[in-house]
Scaffold this motif. Sequence first.
Motif, PDB file in Angstrom:
ATOM      1  N   THR A  27     -15.411 -29.463 -96.726  1.00  0.00           N
ATOM      2  CA  THR A  27     -14.911 -30.813 -96.476  1.00  0.00           C
ATOM      3  C   THR A  27     -13.398 -30.886 -96.573  1.00  0.00           C
ATOM      4  O   THR A  27     -12.747 -31.584 -95.802  1.00  0.00           O
ATOM      5  CB  THR A  27     -15.547 -31.805 -97.476  1.00  0.00           C
ATOM      6  OG1 THR A  27     -16.963 -31.765 -97.301  1.00  0.00           O
ATOM      7  CG2 THR A  27     -15.046 -33.207 -97.277  1.00  0.00           C
ATOM      8  N   TYR A  28     -12.805 -30.177 -97.517  1.00  0.00           N
ATOM      9  CA  TYR A  28     -11.354 -30.242 -97.682  1.00  0.00           C
ATOM     10  C   TYR A  28     -10.620 -29.702 -96.458  1.00  0.00           C
ATOM     11  O   TYR A  28      -9.559 -30.197 -96.101  1.00  0.00           O
ATOM     12  CB  TYR A  28     -10.922 -29.510 -98.952  1.00  0.00           C
ATOM     13  CG  TYR A  28     -11.399 -30.225-100.192  1.00  0.00           C
ATOM     14  CD1 TYR A  28     -10.864 -31.447-100.557  1.00  0.00           C
ATOM     15  CD2 TYR A  28     -12.418 -29.685-100.974  1.00  0.00           C
ATOM     16  CE1 TYR A  28     -11.313 -32.122-101.683  1.00  0.00           C
ATOM     17  CE2 TYR A  28     -12.872 -30.352-102.106  1.00  0.00           C
ATOM     18  CZ  TYR A  28     -12.322 -31.562-102.452  1.00  0.00           C
ATOM     19  OH  TYR A  28     -12.775 -32.231-103.555  1.00  0.00           O
ATOM     20  N   LEU A  29     -11.183 -28.702 -95.789  1.00  0.00           N
ATOM     21  CA  LEU A  29     -10.582 -28.197 -94.556  1.00  0.00           C
ATOM     22  C   LEU A  29     -10.676 -29.241 -93.449  1.00  0.00           C
ATOM     23  O   LEU A  29      -9.737 -29.428 -92.670  1.00  0.00           O
ATOM     24  CB  LEU A  29     -11.261 -26.903 -94.121  1.00  0.00           C
ATOM     25  CG  LEU A  29     -11.114 -25.724 -95.078  1.00  0.00           C
ATOM     26  CD1 LEU A  29     -11.978 -24.553 -94.614  1.00  0.00           C
ATOM     27  CD2 LEU A  29      -9.662 -25.313 -95.191  1.00  0.00           C
ATOM     28  N   GLN A  30     -11.803 -29.929 -93.378  1.00  0.00           N
ATOM     29  CA  GLN A  30     -12.000 -31.002 -92.397  1.00  0.00           C
ATOM     30  C   GLN A  30     -10.979 -32.113 -92.619  1.00  0.00           C
ATOM     31  O   GLN A  30     -10.358 -32.602 -91.673  1.00  0.00           O
ATOM     32  CB  GLN A  30     -13.423 -31.538 -92.552  1.00  0.00           C
ATOM     33  CG  GLN A  30     -13.692 -32.847 -91.881  1.00  0.00           C
ATOM     34  CD  GLN A  30     -15.047 -33.400 -92.302  1.00  0.00           C
ATOM     35  OE1 GLN A  30     -16.045 -32.726 -92.238  1.00  0.00           O
ATOM     36  NE2 GLN A  30     -15.055 -34.632 -92.741  1.00  0.00           N
ATOM     37  N   LEU A  31     -10.779 -32.503 -93.859  1.00  0.00           N
ATOM     38  CA  LEU A  31      -9.838 -33.577 -94.172  1.00  0.00           C
ATOM     39  C   LEU A  31      -8.396 -33.153 -93.913  1.00  0.00           C
ATOM     40  O   LEU A  31      -7.587 -33.952 -93.426  1.00  0.00           O
ATOM     41  CB  LEU A  31     -10.017 -34.034 -95.617  1.00  0.00           C
ATOM     42  CG  LEU A  31     -11.380 -34.664 -95.915  1.00  0.00           C
ATOM     43  CD1 LEU A  31     -11.493 -34.991 -97.394  1.00  0.00           C
ATOM     44  CD2 LEU A  31     -11.615 -35.887 -95.057  1.00  0.00           C
ATOM     45  N   ALA A  32      -8.076 -31.912 -94.207  1.00  0.00           N
ATOM     46  CA  ALA A  32      -6.730 -31.412 -93.919  1.00  0.00           C
ATOM     47  C   ALA A  32      -6.465 -31.429 -92.417  1.00  0.00           C
ATOM     48  O   ALA A  32      -5.371 -31.792 -91.976  1.00  0.00           O
ATOM     49  CB  ALA A  32      -6.554 -30.002 -94.483  1.00  0.00           C
ATOM     50  N   ALA A  33      -7.468 -31.061 -91.622  1.00  0.00           N
ATOM     51  CA  ALA A  33      -7.316 -31.085 -90.167  1.00  0.00           C
ATOM     52  C   ALA A  33      -7.086 -32.508 -89.676  1.00  0.00           C
ATOM     53  O   ALA A  33      -6.218 -32.754 -88.837  1.00  0.00           O
ATOM     54  CB  ALA A  33      -8.547 -30.474 -89.497  1.00  0.00           C
ATOM     55  N   ALA A  34      -7.838 -33.471 -90.195  1.00  0.00           N
ATOM     56  CA  ALA A  34      -7.649 -34.871 -89.799  1.00  0.00           C
ATOM     57  C   ALA A  34      -6.261 -35.358 -90.203  1.00  0.00           C
ATOM     58  O   ALA A  34      -5.584 -36.040 -89.431  1.00  0.00           O
ATOM     59  CB  ALA A  34      -8.734 -35.758 -90.429  1.00  0.00           C
ATOM     60  N   ALA A  35      -5.800 -34.989 -91.399  1.00  0.00           N
ATOM     61  CA  ALA A  35      -4.476 -35.403 -91.863  1.00  0.00           C
ATOM     62  C   ALA A  35      -3.368 -34.799 -91.005  1.00  0.00           C
ATOM     63  O   ALA A  35      -2.300 -35.392 -90.857  1.00  0.00           O
ATOM     64  CB  ALA A  35      -4.281 -35.010 -93.323  1.00  0.00           C
ATOM     65  N   GLU A  36      -3.621 -33.645 -90.399  1.00  0.00           N
ATOM     66  CA  GLU A  36      -2.647 -33.002 -89.518  1.00  0.00           C
ATOM     67  C   GLU A  36      -2.724 -33.525 -88.087  1.00  0.00           C
ATOM     68  O   GLU A  36      -1.995 -33.079 -87.211  1.00  0.00           O
ATOM     69  CB  GLU A  36      -2.853 -31.484 -89.524  1.00  0.00           C
ATOM     70  CG  GLU A  36      -2.456 -30.822 -90.822  1.00  0.00           C
ATOM     71  CD  GLU A  36      -0.981 -30.974 -91.135  1.00  0.00           C
ATOM     72  OE1 GLU A  36      -0.157 -30.857 -90.208  1.00  0.00           O
ATOM     73  OE2 GLU A  36      -0.643 -31.215 -92.312  1.00  0.00           O
ATOM     74  N   GLY A  37      -3.624 -34.492 -87.845  1.00  0.00           N
ATOM     75  CA  GLY A  37      -3.721 -35.096 -86.525  1.00  0.00           C
ATOM     76  C   GLY A  37      -4.596 -34.347 -85.547  1.00  0.00           C
ATOM     77  O   GLY A  37      -4.512 -34.549 -84.342  1.00  0.00           O
ATOM     78  N   LEU A  38      -5.474 -33.474 -86.041  1.00  0.00           N
ATOM     79  CA  LEU A  38      -6.307 -32.663 -85.164  1.00  0.00           C
ATOM     80  C   LEU A  38      -7.616 -33.333 -84.765  1.00  0.00           C
ATOM     81  O   LEU A  38      -8.409 -32.747 -84.046  1.00  0.00           O
ATOM     82  CB  LEU A  38      -6.600 -31.312 -85.830  1.00  0.00           C
ATOM     83  CG  LEU A  38      -5.355 -30.474 -86.114  1.00  0.00           C
ATOM     84  CD1 LEU A  38      -5.733 -29.205 -86.862  1.00  0.00           C
ATOM     85  CD2 LEU A  38      -4.630 -30.145 -84.823  1.00  0.00           C
ATOM     86  N   GLY A  39      -7.872 -34.543 -85.220  1.00  0.00           N
ATOM     87  CA  GLY A  39      -9.099 -35.237 -84.849  1.00  0.00           C
ATOM     88  C   GLY A  39      -9.496 -36.266 -85.879  1.00  0.00           C
ATOM     89  O   GLY A  39      -8.680 -36.690 -86.708  1.00  0.00           O
ATOM     90  N   VAL A  40     -10.743 -36.657 -85.827  1.00  0.00           N
ATOM     91  CA  VAL A  40     -11.288 -37.642 -86.758  1.00  0.00           C
ATOM     92  C   VAL A  40     -12.317 -36.981 -87.651  1.00  0.00           C
ATOM     93  O   VAL A  40     -12.849 -35.922 -87.336  1.00  0.00           O
ATOM     94  CB  VAL A  40     -11.919 -38.849 -86.020  1.00  0.00           C
ATOM     95  CG1 VAL A  40     -10.882 -39.578 -85.196  1.00  0.00           C
ATOM     96  CG2 VAL A  40     -13.083 -38.407 -85.154  1.00  0.00           C
ATOM     97  N   ALA A  41     -12.601 -37.620 -88.775  1.00  0.00           N
ATOM     98  CA  ALA A  41     -13.548 -37.070 -89.732  1.00  0.00           C
ATOM     99  C   ALA A  41     -14.297 -38.199 -90.422  1.00  0.00           C
ATOM    100  O   ALA A  41     -13.791 -39.313 -90.529  1.00  0.00           O
ATOM    101  CB  ALA A  41     -12.812 -36.232 -90.775  1.00  0.00           C
ATOM    102  N   LEU A  42     -15.494 -37.908 -90.859  1.00  0.00           N
ATOM    103  CA  LEU A  42     -16.216 -38.795 -91.759  1.00  0.00           C
ATOM    104  C   LEU A  42     -15.970 -38.253 -93.154  1.00  0.00           C
ATOM    105  O   LEU A  42     -16.094 -37.050 -93.384  1.00  0.00           O
ATOM    106  CB  LEU A  42     -17.717 -38.789 -91.463  1.00  0.00           C
ATOM    107  CG  LEU A  42     -18.141 -39.442 -90.177  1.00  0.00           C
ATOM    108  CD1 LEU A  42     -19.659 -39.271 -89.979  1.00  0.00           C
ATOM    109  CD2 LEU A  42     -17.794 -40.915 -90.157  1.00  0.00           C
ATOM    110  N   ALA A  43     -15.615 -39.132 -94.085  1.00  0.00           N
ATOM    111  CA  ALA A  43     -15.242 -38.652 -95.410  1.00  0.00           C
ATOM    112  C   ALA A  43     -15.702 -39.590 -96.512  1.00  0.00           C
ATOM    113  O   ALA A  43     -15.848 -40.785 -96.298  1.00  0.00           O
ATOM    114  CB  ALA A  43     -13.731 -38.490 -95.484  1.00  0.00           C
ATOM    115  N   SER A  44     -15.883 -39.027 -97.667  1.00  0.00           N
ATOM    116  CA  SER A  44     -16.228 -39.792 -98.857  1.00  0.00           C
ATOM    117  C   SER A  44     -14.975 -40.510 -99.358  1.00  0.00           C
ATOM    118  O   SER A  44     -13.921 -39.887 -99.534  1.00  0.00           O
ATOM    119  CB  SER A  44     -16.766 -38.840 -99.924  1.00  0.00           C
ATOM    120  OG  SER A  44     -16.983 -39.509-101.128  1.00  0.00           O
ATOM    121  N   LEU A  45     -15.079 -41.805 -99.572  1.00  0.00           N
ATOM    122  CA  LEU A  45     -13.912 -42.578-100.014  1.00  0.00           C
ATOM    123  C   LEU A  45     -13.249 -42.033-101.282  1.00  0.00           C
ATOM    124  O   LEU A  45     -12.021 -42.009-101.357  1.00  0.00           O
ATOM    125  CB  LEU A  45     -14.283 -44.046-100.176  1.00  0.00           C
ATOM    126  CG  LEU A  45     -14.474 -44.800 -98.861  1.00  0.00           C
ATOM    127  CD1 LEU A  45     -15.036 -46.185 -99.122  1.00  0.00           C
ATOM    128  CD2 LEU A  45     -13.169 -44.877 -98.093  1.00  0.00           C
TER     129      LEU A  45
END
Length: 84
Positions: A27-45
């Motif tokens: 999940t942390y890799l997914q969130l890092a990618a979203a923060a870098e502007g590489l797409g969208v993610a579903l995440a735990s608040l």
Amino acid sequence: RTSWSSWLKEAGAADLRAARHVEFEHTYLQLAAAAEGLGVALASLPLIGRDIAEGRLVCPIAAPAWRAPDYTLVINADRVGDDA
């Protein structure tokens, strides 16, 4: 891996399919990618609260209010107006 289909169903877009996607092992890799502007993610608040507070991620839509274990759609603030 089933969270997107459940979220899209609740949003009334069950037939919507991604043009492309990337899967991450954590999940942390997914969130890092979203923060870098590489797409969208579903995440735990609880995981993204600081990123939202500091402007690295935003919740681009208010609905649907879906809870799966507390996931929310997030995207980099610079990409909110993007069509893709």
